[in-house]
Design an enzyme around this catalytic site. Structure first.
Site, mmCIF file in Angstrom:
data_model
loop_
_atom_site.group_PDB
_atom_site.id
_atom_site.type_symbol
_atom_site.label_atom_id
_atom_site.label_comp_id
_atom_site.label_asym_id
_atom_site.label_seq_id
_atom_site.Cartn_x
_atom_site.Cartn_y
_atom_site.Cartn_z
ATOM 1 N N TYR A 152 18.053 17.285 -61.190
ATOM 2 C CA TYR A 152 17.288 18.528 -60.916
ATOM 3 C C TYR A 152 15.919 18.611 -61.893
ATOM 4 O O TYR A 152 14.625 18.400 -61.745
ATOM 5 C CB TYR A 152 17.759 19.665 -60.484
ATOM 6 C CG TYR A 152 16.678 20.851 -60.265
ATOM 7 C CD1 TYR A 152 16.069 20.882 -59.095
ATOM 8 C CD2 TYR A 152 16.429 22.097 -61.227
ATOM 9 C CE1 TYR A 152 15.212 22.071 -58.709
ATOM 10 C CE2 TYR A 152 15.698 22.884 -61.010
ATOM 11 C CZ TYR A 152 15.101 22.847 -59.677
ATOM 12 O OH TYR A 152 14.431 24.248 -59.429
ATOM 13 N N SER A 191 9.521 24.532 -62.715
ATOM 14 C CA SER A 191 10.703 25.536 -62.891
ATOM 15 C C SER A 191 10.996 25.371 -64.629
ATOM 16 O O SER A 191 10.342 24.387 -65.238
ATOM 17 C CB SER A 191 11.963 24.740 -62.642
ATOM 18 O OG SER A 191 13.238 25.327 -63.001
HETATM 19 N N1 LIG Z 1 15.262 29.713 -56.874
HETATM 20 C C1 LIG Z 1 15.052 29.592 -57.875
HETATM 21 O O1 LIG Z 1 15.809 29.973 -59.009
HETATM 22 C C2 LIG Z 1 14.034 28.494 -58.523
HETATM 23 C C3 LIG Z 1 13.635 28.592 -59.946
HETATM 24 C C4 LIG Z 1 12.451 27.726 -60.347
HETATM 25 C C5 LIG Z 1 11.834 26.947 -59.367
HETATM 26 N N2 LIG Z 1 12.302 26.925 -58.019
HETATM 27 C C6 LIG Z 1 11.458 26.149 -57.284
HETATM 28 O O2 LIG Z 1 10.938 26.819 -56.301
HETATM 29 C C7 LIG Z 1 10.646 25.636 -55.169
HETATM 30 C C8 LIG Z 1 11.102 26.391 -53.822
HETATM 31 O O3 LIG Z 1 12.539 26.742 -53.685
HETATM 32 P P1 LIG Z 1 13.437 28.346 -53.259
HETATM 33 O O4 LIG Z 1 13.955 28.732 -54.601
HETATM 34 O O5 LIG Z 1 12.554 29.243 -52.594
HETATM 35 O O6 LIG Z 1 14.355 27.678 -52.394
HETATM 36 P P2 LIG Z 1 14.822 27.528 -50.984
HETATM 37 O O7 LIG Z 1 14.731 29.230 -50.437
HETATM 38 O O8 LIG Z 1 16.007 26.766 -50.664
HETATM 39 O O9 LIG Z 1 13.496 26.932 -50.192
HETATM 40 C C9 LIG Z 1 13.306 25.361 -50.174
HETATM 41 C C10 LIG Z 1 12.251 25.275 -49.351
HETATM 42 O O10 LIG Z 1 11.925 23.786 -49.568
HETATM 43 C C11 LIG Z 1 11.839 23.216 -48.196
HETATM 44 N N3 LIG Z 1 12.543 21.824 -48.418
HETATM 45 C C12 LIG Z 1 13.603 21.228 -49.021
HETATM 46 N N4 LIG Z 1 13.672 19.978 -48.823
HETATM 47 C C13 LIG Z 1 12.701 19.386 -48.325
HETATM 48 C C14 LIG Z 1 12.038 18.305 -47.595
HETATM 49 N N5 LIG Z 1 12.720 17.379 -47.663
HETATM 50 N N6 LIG Z 1 10.809 18.331 -47.093
HETATM 51 C C15 LIG Z 1 10.234 19.358 -46.696
HETATM 52 N N7 LIG Z 1 10.655 20.705 -47.170
HETATM 53 C C16 LIG Z 1 11.748 20.591 -47.853
HETATM 54 C C17 LIG Z 1 12.929 24.076 -47.399
HETATM 55 O O11 LIG Z 1 12.492 23.838 -46.104
HETATM 56 P P3 LIG Z 1 13.256 23.095 -44.875
HETATM 57 O O12 LIG Z 1 14.584 23.081 -45.097
HETATM 58 O O13 LIG Z 1 12.606 23.795 -43.727
HETATM 59 O O14 LIG Z 1 12.778 21.639 -44.845
HETATM 60 C C18 LIG Z 1 12.639 25.389 -48.040
HETATM 61 O O15 LIG Z 1 11.529 26.001 -47.401
HETATM 62 C C19 LIG Z 1 11.596 24.672 -55.262
HETATM 63 O O16 LIG Z 1 10.598 23.651 -55.667
HETATM 64 C C20 LIG Z 1 12.384 25.112 -56.537
HETATM 65 O O17 LIG Z 1 12.594 23.951 -57.271
HETATM 66 C C21 LIG Z 1 13.149 27.659 -57.786
#
Ligand SMILES: NC(=O)c1ccc[n+]([C@@H]2O[C@H](COP(=O)([O-])OP(=O)(O)OC[C@H]3O[C@@H](n4cnc5c(N)ncnc54)[C@H](OP(=O)(O)O)[C@@H]3O)[C@@H](O)[C@H]2O)c1
Length: 308
Positions: free
Chosen positions: A197, A184
């Protein structure tokens, strides 16, 4: 030295780096994607991970979908199988994984090794959760949970899967395997009320940078991707300082980039053997530059922001 000679020197100094860069670009090697590539994607049930699964599947790869919510993974698997023009793709594989639990990680790795004994080619470390809170009122349990989910889990899964990447035979491609971390912008700059975070993402920045240099000799490329705001459920699923669910869609997340665009750039980063990719607005990129070129100005702005 007359003026025209001097001008020519200046021009050469300007053009030479661009020419060298173009040469490097022209002769760069690609990684091909197809049914011979096994791709493990964590956090595939939602957001960026789900879109990555679609892109790698469309590219013909054998995708392994991992997360806690197996029902959502099965739904995604059916969606992929029924995708138009993808009838000949290898059937996606669903493996339950709680990245914050060591036993679950070991079980998932055992399943992957059993189902794909020849090894895996691409690991997308994407699973993660966010946090909203004030350091003064955040419990240690919350700090630990964020580190376990966003950092230790990724370290554990990566190191346990490394042997199955190292043993892959060398092909004619430059890299036989890839490890990609969805980091991120907050792994490059830390902003108020995101301490747990941001700390977990900075830890990933450091870990995957060290890993890059240590596994290059095995033909493994390591890439860190730094997105800005992306329109996913990240803020809805975020944890607050007392461990409860934040449950709100932040305006910044709501107006963020589409996750499918991030996924396309992830696939492109693998194809092009990239090591670092920033995917953010110009404004956010300038803030990252500001932090490193003029730290005092950045710190002053963050103090103002923390009091808002
Ligand atoms: N959205 C943003 O603005 C943003 C910006 C920069 C970076 N990111 C990064 O992108 C990545 C994906 O996030 P997203 O934005 O797509 O959010 P999201 O829609 O909330 O997806 C998060 C994913 O992580 C999984 N997860 C969470 N806790 C877990 C655990 N304990 N074990 C296994 N899986 C787990 C969830 O699956 P389950 O609930 O099925 O386990 C879900 O598939 C993250 O690393 C986040 O930090 C996001």
């Amino acid at each position: 030295m007359d003026l025209s000679y001097e001008t020519a020197l200046y021009l050469a100094a300007l053009i030479a780096p661009a020419a060298l860069f173009s040469l490097k670009y022209a002769f760069r090697q690609f990684t091909s994607l197809g049914s011979d590539k096994v791709v493990v994607i964590t956090g595939a049930s939602s957001g960026i991970g789900k879109e990555c699964a679609k892109e790698f599947f469309k590219a013909g790869c054998q995708v392994i979908l991992c997360s806690r919510n197996v029902d959502k993974l099965e739904e995604l698997k059916n969606e992929l199988i029924n995708m138009n023009n993808c009838e000949d793709r290898p059937e996606p594989c669903v493996i339950p994984l709680d990245i914050s639990n060591e036993q679950s990680i070991q079980d998932a790795v055992d399943s992957v090794n059993r189902k794909f004994p020849d090894g895996i080619h691409i690991l997308i470390n994407n699973a993660g959760m966010s946090y909203r809170g004030n350091i003064l009122s955040t419990s240690m349990d919350v700090h630990k949970k964020l580190m376990e989910t966003n950092y230790f889990g990724h370290v554990s899964l990566t190191t346990r899967l490394l042997p199955s990447m190292i043993k892959l035979p060398h092909s004619c491609e430059k890299y036989k395997a890839h490890i990609l971390s969805i980091n991120s912008i907050q792994g490059q700059i830390s902003i108020p009320h995101r301490s747990a975070y941001s700390a977990s993402k900075f830890a990933c920045t450091a870990f995957f940078s060290c890993l890059r240099s240590e596994v290059a000799r095995f033909g493994i490329n390591v890439c860190s991707v730094y997105p800005g705001y992306v329109k996913t459920s990240l803020s809805l699923n975020a944890m607050t300082g007392d461990g409860t669910n934040y449950g709100k869609m932040d305006a910044t997340t709501e107006s963020g980039m589409e996750p499918c665009n991030i996924a396309k750039q992830v696939v492109s980063a693998i194809r092009n053997n990239q090591e670092e990719v920033s995917i953010a607005t110009l404004k956010l990129r300038l803030v990252v530059w500001l932090r490193y070129l003029f730290p005092s100005i950045f710190f002053w702005i963050m103090k103002k922001r923390a009091n808002r």
